[in-house]
Design a protein around this motif. Structure first.
Motif, PDB file in Angstrom:
ATOM      1  N   SER A   9      30.653  -6.315  12.986  1.00  0.00           N
ATOM      2  CA  SER A   9      30.924  -4.906  13.232  1.00  0.00           C
ATOM      3  C   SER A   9      30.729  -4.176  11.900  1.00  0.00           C
ATOM      4  O   SER A   9      31.019  -4.701  10.847  1.00  0.00           O
ATOM      5  CB  SER A   9      32.358  -4.736  13.697  1.00  0.00           C
ATOM      6  OG  SER A   9      33.219  -5.425  12.836  1.00  0.00           O
ATOM      7  N   GLY A  10      30.225  -2.965  11.971  1.00  0.00           N
ATOM      8  CA  GLY A  10      30.013  -2.220  10.737  1.00  0.00           C
ATOM      9  C   GLY A  10      28.571  -2.133  10.307  1.00  0.00           C
ATOM     10  O   GLY A  10      28.243  -1.419   9.374  1.00  0.00           O
TER      11      GLY A  10
ATOM     12  N   VAL B 196      16.850   1.562  17.497  1.00  0.00           N
ATOM     13  CA  VAL B 196      18.117   1.200  16.871  1.00  0.00           C
ATOM     14  C   VAL B 196      19.092   0.831  17.975  1.00  0.00           C
ATOM     15  O   VAL B 196      19.056   1.391  19.072  1.00  0.00           O
ATOM     16  CB  VAL B 196      18.697   2.347  16.013  1.00  0.00           C
ATOM     17  CG1 VAL B 196      18.055   2.374  14.669  1.00  0.00           C
ATOM     18  CG2 VAL B 196      18.588   3.662  16.728  1.00  0.00           C
ATOM     19  N   LEU B 197      19.937  -0.131  17.662  1.00  0.00           N
ATOM     20  CA  LEU B 197      20.909  -0.598  18.633  1.00  0.00           C
ATOM     21  C   LEU B 197      22.291  -0.142  18.203  1.00  0.00           C
ATOM     22  O   LEU B 197      22.566  -0.024  17.014  1.00  0.00           O
ATOM     23  CB  LEU B 197      20.897  -2.123  18.731  1.00  0.00           C
ATOM     24  CG  LEU B 197      19.717  -2.775  19.452  1.00  0.00           C
ATOM     25  CD1 LEU B 197      18.557  -2.887  18.509  1.00  0.00           C
ATOM     26  CD2 LEU B 197      20.112  -4.130  19.967  1.00  0.00           C
ATOM     27  N   LYS B 198      23.107   0.113  19.198  1.00  0.00           N
ATOM     28  CA  LYS B 198      24.508   0.384  18.889  1.00  0.00           C
ATOM     29  C   LYS B 198      25.295  -0.813  19.386  1.00  0.00           C
ATOM     30  O   LYS B 198      25.278  -1.119  20.564  1.00  0.00           O
ATOM     31  CB  LYS B 198      24.964   1.656  19.605  1.00  0.00           C
ATOM     32  CG  LYS B 198      26.391   2.011  19.299  1.00  0.00           C
ATOM     33  CD  LYS B 198      26.729   3.317  20.004  1.00  0.00           C
ATOM     34  CE  LYS B 198      28.012   3.899  19.485  1.00  0.00           C
ATOM     35  NZ  LYS B 198      29.184   3.203  19.882  1.00  0.00           N
ATOM     36  N   GLY B 199      25.953  -1.465  18.474  1.00  0.00           N
ATOM     37  CA  GLY B 199      26.666  -2.680  18.859  1.00  0.00           C
ATOM     38  C   GLY B 199      25.686  -3.742  19.304  1.00  0.00           C
ATOM     39  O   GLY B 199      24.923  -4.254  18.495  1.00  0.00           O
TER      40      GLY B 199
ATOM     41  N   LEU C  66      26.948   1.493   6.733  1.00  0.00           N
ATOM     42  CA  LEU C  66      28.009   2.320   6.142  1.00  0.00           C
ATOM     43  C   LEU C  66      29.383   1.795   6.557  1.00  0.00           C
ATOM     44  O   LEU C  66      30.338   1.858   5.795  1.00  0.00           O
ATOM     45  CB  LEU C  66      27.854   3.772   6.589  1.00  0.00           C
ATOM     46  CG  LEU C  66      26.685   4.517   5.989  1.00  0.00           C
ATOM     47  CD1 LEU C  66      26.518   5.862   6.659  1.00  0.00           C
ATOM     48  CD2 LEU C  66      26.876   4.703   4.504  1.00  0.00           C
ATOM     49  N   GLY C  67      29.440   1.265   7.774  1.00  0.00           N
ATOM     50  CA  GLY C  67      30.697   0.705   8.258  1.00  0.00           C
ATOM     51  C   GLY C  67      31.174  -0.442   7.390  1.00  0.00           C
ATOM     52  O   GLY C  67      32.367  -0.593   7.133  1.00  0.00           O
TER      53      GLY C  67
END
Lengths: 366, 364
Positions: free
Chosen positions: B182-183, B205-208, B322-323
Motif C-alpha cells: 500500500s502506498g 495506471v492502477l489504483k490498488g 507518495l504514500g
C-alpha cells in the motif's frame, strides 16, 4: 596463515546472506528484528573476542587437545561429540536448504534426494582431506567469490527497482522487544570463528587479535544487507511472500552487458560454490572434533592410520545418509522449523563453549 | 592423486546436465504469454502462449512462431491443457513479455500475478504490458524488422536499446511489489500494433489492484521522466520564434511531503535538469540568452509537472510512491493508511525546478 581465519568467517557471513538467517529475521521483522541485529552485533563480536583471546593462550593446539589436558574423559568425550554434531548440522542445513534452491531454479526435474546426494558426495570427498589443504581451498574460493558477491550487492543497491523508502518505513519498528529466535539467528552470521577450535592448530591466533575490529564492521554490513535489501525490492509486506527473498530479488536485476542477462544464475552458481565450501569446512571441523575423542591413543601405528581413514569415511557416509533421511522425511516447512529450532539451541551452546574456553584460558599461564 | 582427479572430473560432468534430461530440439520455447478476456463466460481467462519455431537462418522479418490459445479458470490448468496440444515440452525460461488485456485488469491483479511469481523459470525481469485492442492482437502481430519472435517488444522495452521517454517499461517483480504494497500504485505501458511495428507511448495506471485510468502520450512521458531519471526528455519551451527545444539528459526528482502546523499540507517537489539546447529558431550567442532560456524552461517544467501531479491526484492514483513517503514519516498501520487516503486528495504541489543548460550543440 592468519588470513585463512578471515576467509572462513567471511564465507559464513556471505553464505548466510541468502540462507536460513534472513528467513527468521524476515518472519520477525515487525517484532524486533532490527534491534536484534544491533544486539547480535554486540554479542557476536563479544563472543569472537572472548573465544579468540581464549584460544590464543593455547598456541598450536586445537580444542580436543585443550580438553584433553583439562577435563576427564567422561566430560570431555560427550561434549566433543555434541560440539562435532552441532557443527556438522550447520553444514547439513545449508546443504539441504540449497538442494531446495537447486531443485527450484537449476534442475526442476531432478529428484531432490539425487541433488542432495551429489552435493554430499563432494562434501564427503572434501571433508576427508587434510585441514591445511582445505584452508588453501577456502582461500581460492573466497578470492574468486567475494568480488562477485560484492558485485551482486552493488548491483542490488544501485538498481532502479530498489526503493529506499521501504527500508525507511521499517524505521517504525525499531523499538520493539526482540524475540529470542531472531537474536539467535542474527548471531549465527558470526559463527565462522568456531572453526578456530581446530584451525588453531595451524594459525597463530595471537596475531588475529590486532585485526579483529574489522569483523564487527563487516558483520553490520552483512546483516543489514541480509535483512534490508530484499525489503527494498519487495516491500515490507511482500518480503514475507517468498521463500528465499535474496534469490528472488536477484531476479529483478539485469546484466545488460554480461554473458547471461539474469543475475539470478550468477548468484546461484556462486552460492553453489560457497555452500559446497561451507559444507566441506563444517563437516571437516566436526569430524576433527569427533576424532578428538580418540586422542591420546597410539595413532602412529600403520594399522591405526588405516583404521582412522576407515573411521573417517564410515562416519562421513553415515552422516550423509542421515542428511538424506532428514531430506526425505521432512517437507520444506518442517525443515525450516527444524532449522529454527536448531538455531535456538545453537545460541546457548555457543555461549557455553565460548565461556568455557575463556575460563580455562584464564587459568592457563600463557 | 591421478585417480582422484579422474573422479573429480567425472563428478563435474554430472553437474553439467545442460539440457535437464530433455534436448533442446524437444522443447518449445515460450517467448511471450498473453492473457485475454474469455469468450465463454464460464471461464476466467484465455491464456495464449507464443511459441517459437526455430529456424536455421536468422533474418529480419522471418521470425516464425505459433500461438496456442486455451480458455480456462486458472492459468496452470490452461498450461497443462496447452501442453497436451503441442508435441514438445513447454519451456518458460525465455518468456520475456507478459501481455494483459485491459478488460482482465478490472479483476484483482495480485491473484493473477501470483502464478507468474511462483514459477521460478519465469524471469523476474519479464516485461509486463497491456495489449490493445487485445493481447492476442499484440502477440500475433508481425514486425517487419524482427529477427527472433517477440524480440521486437523486448528490445523496445529495454532501457539500453530504446531510450525514448515515451516508452515506459515495467518488470514482473516490480509490478508485483507495487500491487502488494500500500502506498505505491502500479502502472503498465500499453502496446498497440501499427503497420509493421508497435506503438508504445501510452500507459495505464492502477489504483490498488485494479485498473483506474489511461494516460495519454504526454502524461506517459512525464510519468516516465519522474520515475526514471536516466531517460532523456525533450522539453519544448516557448512558442513561435522564441521556441527552443531542450534535450534533458539528466532529470533528478526529489519529493517531500510537508505537513506544516499552519496551512495546508503540501508536496515539495524539486526537479533538477541538466541538458543541451537541441533546436532553436534564434541564435543564442550571449550568456544572458542561455540564462533566459533556463529560466523559461524551469517555469515551464514546473507548471507541466504540477499539472500532471494534480491530474494523478484527481484520479486518486499514486504511481510515484507518495504514500510510501508519508508512511516513512508517520507509520504503516491501518490508521495511518486511512489518514493518507483522506489527505492525498487535499495535498497541494509546490514544484520547483532548476534547469541547467550546458551548451547549444554545434551551432549558437
Amino acid at each position: 596463515m592468519t588470513r585463512h581465519f578471515f576467509y572462513i568467517v567471511m564465507l559464513t557471513m556471505m553464505l548466510n546472506i541468502i540462507l536460513n538467517v534472513p528467513m527468521v529475521l524476515v518472519q520477525d521483522r515487525f517484532h524486533g528484528s532490527i534491534i536484534s541485529i544491533v544486539i547480535s552485533i554486540i554479542i557476536g563480536s563479544l563472543f569472537i573476542f572472548l573465544f579468540i583471546i581464549g584460544m590464543s593462550r593455547f598456541p598450536k593446539k586445537g580444542l580436543p587437545e585443550i580438553f584433553h589436558e583439562k577435563f576427564p574423559a567422561y566430560i570431555r568425550n560427550p561434549y566433543l561429540v555434541f560440539l562435532g554434531i552441532m557443527w556438522m548440522a550447520s553444514g547439513t542445513f545449508a546443504l539441504v536448504s540449497y538442494s531446495y534452491v537447486v531443485k527450484l531454479y537449476l534442475n526442476p526435474e531432478m529428484n531432490l534426494l539425487l541433488i542432495l546426494g551429489f552435493l554430499l558426495f563432494i562434501i564427503i570427498f572434501g571433508a576427508s582431506k587434510k585441514t591445511d589443504s582445505i584452508l588453501y581451498l577456502t582461500e581460492i574460493i573466497i578470492v574468486i567469490a567475494a568480488p562477485m558477491v560484492a558485485f551482486i550487492l552493488f548491483k542490488a543497491i544501485t538498481s532502479k527497482f530498489f526503493y529506499f523508502d521501504h527500508i525507511k518505513r521499517m524505521g517504525h519498528f525499531i523499538w520493539q522487544i526482540p524475540s529470542y529466535s531472531s537474536i539467535s539467528a542474527a548471531t549465527y552470521i558470526f559463527i565462522g570463528y568456531i572453526n578456530l577450535a581446530i584451525v588453531n592448530r595451524f594459525i597463530d591466533s595471537r596475531k588475529l587479535i590486532k585485526v579483529l575490529w574489522t569483523l564487527p564492521i563487516i558483520g553490520i554490513f552483512v546483516l543489514c544487507s541480509t535483512f534490508f535489501i530484499p525489503m527494498g525490492f519487495l516491500g515490507v509486506n511482500g518480503v514475507n511472500d517468498v521463500v528465499f527473498p535474496w534469490i528472488f530479488i536477484t531476479d529483478s536485476l539485469r546484466m545488460e552487458f554480461g554473458f547471461i542477462e539474469r543475475v539470478l544464475y550468477l548468484t546461484l552458481c556462486l552460492y553453489l560454490l560457497l555452500v559446497l565450501l561451507f559444507g566441506i569446512i563444517t563437516w571437516h571441523i566436526g569430524l576433527k572434533l569427533l576424532e578428538g575423542v580418540f586422542i591420546g591413543k597410539n595413532t602412529s601405528a600403520k594399522t591405526n592410520i588405516k583404521r582412522e581413514k576407515l573411521f573417517t569415511f564410515v562416519f562421513l557416509i553415515g552422516m550423509g545418509v542421515l542428511t538424506l533421511i532428514l531430506q526425505a522425511i521432512t517437507n520444506q516447512r518442517q525443515f525450516f522449523y527444524i532449522v529454527k529450532l536448531w538455531l535456538n539451541i545453537r545460541f546457548p551452546a555457543e555461549f557455553m563453549l565460548v565461556v568455557l574456553v575463556y575460563l580455562i584460558s584464564r587459568r592457563q599461564k600463557a | 592423486m591421478k585417480y582422484h582427479l579422474l573422479i573429480i572430473f567425472i563428478m563435474v560432468t554430472f553437474f553439467l546436465a545442460g539440457c535437464q534430461f530433455n534436448d533442446i530440439d524437444k522443447r518449445f520455447f515460450v517467448v511471450a504469454i498473453g492473457i485475454d478476456q474469455p469468450e465463454n463466460a464460464k471461464h476466467h481467462f484465455r491464456v495464449m502462449l507464443k511459441l517459437t519455431i526455430p529456424s536455421a537462418q536468422v533474418e529480419a522479418g522471418k521470425s516464425d512462431f505459433q500461438i496456442i490459445t486455451q480458455e480456462s479458470n486458472s492459468i496452470s490448468e490452461a498450461i497443462r491443457v496447452i501442453q497436451s496440444l503441442v508435441d514438445k515440452k513447454l519451456d518458460f525460461g525465455h518468456c520475456r513479455v507478459i501481455v494483459l488485456d485491459k478488460k482482465i485488469m478490472q479483476s484483482n491483479q495480485l491473484d493473477l500475478m501470483k502464478w507468474f511469481i511462483k514459477r521460478p523459470d519465469i524471469q523476474g525481469i519479464t516485461y509486463v504490458a497491456v495489449g490493445e485492442p487485445s493481447a492476442k492482437e499484440v502477440l500475433s502481430w508481425k514486425v517487419k524488422s524482427e529477427r527472433l519472435p517477440a524480440n521486437a517488444l523486448v528490445l523496445a522495452f529495454n532501457e539500453v536499446t530504446n531510450r525514448s521517454p515515451y516508452v515506459l517499461s515495467e518488470i514482473l517483480n516490480d509490478y508485483y511489489m507495487r500491487l502488494r504494497e500500500s502506498g505505491i500504485d502500479p502502472y503498465l505501458p500499453i502496446i498497440k500494433p501499427i503497420n509493421g511495428s508497435f506503438k508504445i507511448n501510452t500507459s495505464v495506471v492502477l489504483k490498488g489492484k485494479t485498473i483506474k485510468a489511461e494516460l495519454n502520450r504526454d502524461e506517459t512521458r512525464l510519468l516516465n521522466e519522474l520515475l526514471n531519471p536516466e531517460k532523456t526528455a525533450l522539453i519544448d519551451v516557448g512558442k513561435g520564434k522564441d521556441q527552443i527545444f531542450v534535450n534533458a539528459e539528466q532529470t533528478k526528482t526529489n519529493m517531500k511531503i510537508i505537513i506544516p502546523k499552519k496551512g495546508n499540507p503540501y508536496v515539495d517537489v524539486q526537479i533538477k535538469i541538466k541538458g543541451f539546447i537541441e533546436e532553436s529558431q534564434k541564435n543564442l550567442h550571449r550568456r544572458s540568452d542561455i540564462k533566459e532560456s533556463e529560466k523559461k524552461a524551469a517555469i515551464l517544467v514546473s507548471a507541466r509537472v504540477k499539472n500532471f501531479l494534480e491530474h494523478l491526484q484527481k484520479l486518486e492514483v499514486d504511481p510515484l510512491g507518495l504514500g510510501l513517503k508519508y508512511q516513512v514519516k508517520h507509520g504503516i498501520t491501518k490508521n495511518e493508511l486511512y489518514q493518507w487516503k483522506n489527505l492525498y486528495p487535499k495535498l497541494e504541489f509546490h514544484v520547483k525546478s532548476d534547469v541547467k543548460l550546458k551548451g547549444t550543440g554545434t551551432m549558437y
